[in-house]
Design a protein around this motif. Structure first.
Motif, short mmCIF file in Angstrom:
data_model
loop_
_atom_site.label_atom_id
_atom_site.label_comp_id
_atom_site.label_asym_id
_atom_site.label_seq_id
_atom_site.Cartn_x
_atom_site.Cartn_y
_atom_site.Cartn_z
N GLY A 118 12.90 -8.08 -5.24
CA GLY A 118 12.54 -6.75 -4.51
C GLY A 118 12.14 -5.65 -5.40
N TYR A 119 12.09 -4.60 -5.04
CA TYR A 119 11.65 -3.33 -5.74
C TYR A 119 12.03 -2.13 -5.08
CZ TYR A 119 7.76 -3.67 -2.44
OH TYR A 119 7.24 -3.53 -1.34
N SER A 120 11.91 -1.13 -6.03
CA SER A 120 12.45 0.25 -5.25
C SER A 120 11.32 1.35 -5.48
CB SER A 120 13.73 0.81 -5.79
OG SER A 120 14.09 2.19 -5.41
N LEU A 121 10.80 1.89 -4.38
CA LEU A 121 9.76 2.82 -4.42
C LEU A 121 10.26 4.34 -4.50
CD1 LEU A 121 7.20 1.36 -1.96
CD2 LEU A 121 7.12 1.16 -4.32
N ASP A 122 9.68 5.28 -5.47
CA ASP A 122 10.05 6.80 -5.55
C ASP A 122 9.62 7.39 -4.37
OD1 ASP A 122 11.44 5.94 -7.73
OD2 ASP A 122 10.35 7.41 -9.04
N ALA A 123 8.54 6.90 -3.69
CA ALA A 123 7.77 7.62 -2.72
C ALA A 123 7.31 6.50 -1.60
CB ALA A 123 6.81 8.54 -3.00
N ALA A 124 6.75 6.78 -0.39
CA ALA A 124 6.13 5.88 0.49
C ALA A 124 4.69 5.49 -0.26
CB ALA A 124 5.92 6.56 1.90
N ALA A 125 4.67 4.01 -0.05
CA ALA A 125 3.41 3.45 -0.47
C ALA A 125 2.56 2.71 0.51
CB ALA A 125 3.70 2.48 -1.79
N SER A 126 1.37 3.21 0.61
CA SER A 126 0.28 2.52 1.43
C SER A 126 -0.01 0.92 1.23
CB SER A 126 -1.07 3.29 2.05
OG SER A 126 -1.56 3.46 0.51
N ASN A 127 0.11 0.83 0.02
CA ASN A 127 -0.36 -0.51 -0.67
C ASN A 127 0.71 -0.98 -1.60
OD1 ASN A 127 -3.03 -1.22 1.15
ND2 ASN A 127 -3.45 0.63 0.27
N VAL A 128 1.12 -1.85 -1.75
CA VAL A 128 1.92 -2.58 -2.79
C VAL A 128 1.39 -3.92 -3.01
CG1 VAL A 128 4.19 -3.53 -3.46
CG2 VAL A 128 4.02 -1.42 -1.90
N THR A 142 -0.27 -13.96 -6.15
CA THR A 142 -0.46 -12.38 -5.76
C THR A 142 0.02 -12.10 -4.11
OG1 THR A 142 -2.11 -11.58 -7.28
CG2 THR A 142 -1.43 -10.24 -5.57
N ILE A 143 1.01 -11.23 -4.14
CA ILE A 143 1.69 -10.90 -2.57
C ILE A 143 1.20 -9.45 -2.52
CG2 ILE A 143 3.82 -10.71 -1.37
CD1 ILE A 143 5.09 -12.55 -3.32
N THR A 144 0.57 -9.03 -1.21
CA THR A 144 0.25 -7.77 -0.88
C THR A 144 1.15 -7.33 0.36
OG1 THR A 144 -1.47 -8.68 0.47
CG2 THR A 144 -2.16 -8.09 -1.96
N GLN A 145 1.72 -6.15 0.31
CA GLN A 145 2.39 -5.48 1.38
C GLN A 145 1.81 -4.02 1.62
OE1 GLN A 145 6.38 -5.39 -0.22
NE2 GLN A 145 7.00 -7.59 0.98
N THR A 146 1.67 -3.74 2.78
CA THR A 146 1.40 -2.41 3.41
C THR A 146 2.27 -1.52 3.88
OG1 THR A 146 0.31 -3.26 5.41
CG2 THR A 146 -1.00 -3.25 3.25
N GLY A 147 2.03 -0.11 4.10
CA GLY A 147 3.05 0.60 4.80
C GLY A 147 4.58 0.72 4.33
N MET A 148 4.68 0.44 3.29
CA MET A 148 6.18 0.32 2.51
C MET A 148 6.90 1.93 2.48
SD MET A 148 6.19 -2.67 2.84
CE MET A 148 7.83 -3.17 2.32
N GLY A 149 7.90 2.07 2.88
CA GLY A 149 8.65 3.22 2.89
C GLY A 149 9.40 3.58 1.56
N ALA A 150 9.75 4.62 1.16
CA ALA A 150 10.56 4.99 0.01
C ALA A 150 11.67 4.07 -0.07
CB ALA A 150 10.47 6.38 -0.22
N GLY A 151 12.27 3.94 -1.32
CA GLY A 151 13.68 3.30 -1.40
C GLY A 151 13.56 1.73 -1.64
N GLN A 152 14.49 0.95 -1.32
CA GLN A 152 14.50 -0.36 -1.86
C GLN A 152 13.79 -1.26 -0.74
OE1 GLN A 152 18.48 -1.82 -3.18
NE2 GLN A 152 18.13 -3.43 -1.73
N GLN A 153 12.93 -2.18 -1.13
CA GLN A 153 12.14 -3.19 -0.64
C GLN A 153 12.44 -4.53 -1.13
OE1 GLN A 153 10.99 -2.08 2.38
NE2 GLN A 153 10.75 0.26 2.06
#
Length: 220
Positions: A118-128, A142-153
């Motif tokens: 996993g990972y933790s984001l300081d703010a929402a990200a449109s692309n990861v 490579t793994i791509t994710q979209t529309g990820m909110g702030a916090g733990q993912q």
């Protein structure tokens, strides 16, 4: 003159006795009793021309109360610390056999053929973007994710056929409208045992070794 000399000598004797008593290690109760006896003796033998005032008596009483109170507080805190350590051990025992997330970028493939991290984001990200790297640092997937909110993912990954699963790591790159978002990688590990060192609860992890319980971000 003779009476004054005798009184002064008696006060000096009391002071000497008090000093000798202070040099011995006693319990709070014994110290309090001894202090009161010495105080009464000192007041009985004080110089009538220069008696102790109320401020002096109050000050000495406050000193002995402070010492006694601190000793009781130390005993209470010691007992609380022992109880907390026992509670931590009981809580930690329930973690054995469970997976935990902690800061790190190792990627370990389990017996089911998948890796979870996993990972933790300081703010929402449109692309990861999550790059999986081999032991030499080369990107193998490579793994791509979209529309990820702030916090733990979190994410899971299945290695492509023929990919070596030794020494794998991952790197996270997050953006929002072209602006970089700070991310912290979180690796998964298995709890195999628990230990307590100087009041600190430690987890014995399969891949990370001895790790403080305070570093765990989540349990699954």
């Amino acid at each position: 003159m003779t009476a004054t000399t005798a009184t002064t000598s008696s006060s000096s004797t009391s002071s000497t006795t008090a000093a000798a008593a202070a040099g011995k290690t006693t319990s709070p109760t014994e110290a309090s009793d001894r202090f009161l006896k010495l105080l009464v003796t000192q007041m009985q033998n004080q110089d009538p021309l220069n008696p102790m005032d109320n401020a002096q008596v109050t000050s000495q009483m406050a000193q002995i109360n402070t010492v006694t109170g601190i000793d009781k507080l130390n005993t209470t805190m010691t007992n609380m610390g022992a109880s907390m350590a026992q509670m931590q051990m009981l809580q930690g025992a329930g973690l054995v056999g469970h997976s935990v997330l902690l800061e790190g970028n190792k990627l370990v493939v389990g017996t089911n053929g998948k890796a979870v991290a996993g990972y933790s984001l300081d703010a929402a990200a449109s692309n990861v973007r999550i790059d999986v790297l081999d032991a030499g640092g080369t990107t193998v997937d490579t793994i791509t994710q979209t529309g990820m909110g702030a916090g733990q993912q979190g994410f899971s990954w299945t290695p492509p056929s023929g990919t070596s699963t030794t020494g794998l790591t991952f790197k996270v790159t997050a953006t929002s409208s072209g602006k970089a978002i700070k991310s912290t990688p979180l690796m998964s590990d298995m709890v195999e045992a628990i230990t307590n060192s100087n009041g600190t609860l430690n987890l014995e992890l399969r891949d990370s070794g001895t790790t403080a319980y305070s570093k765990v971000k989540s349990v699954s």
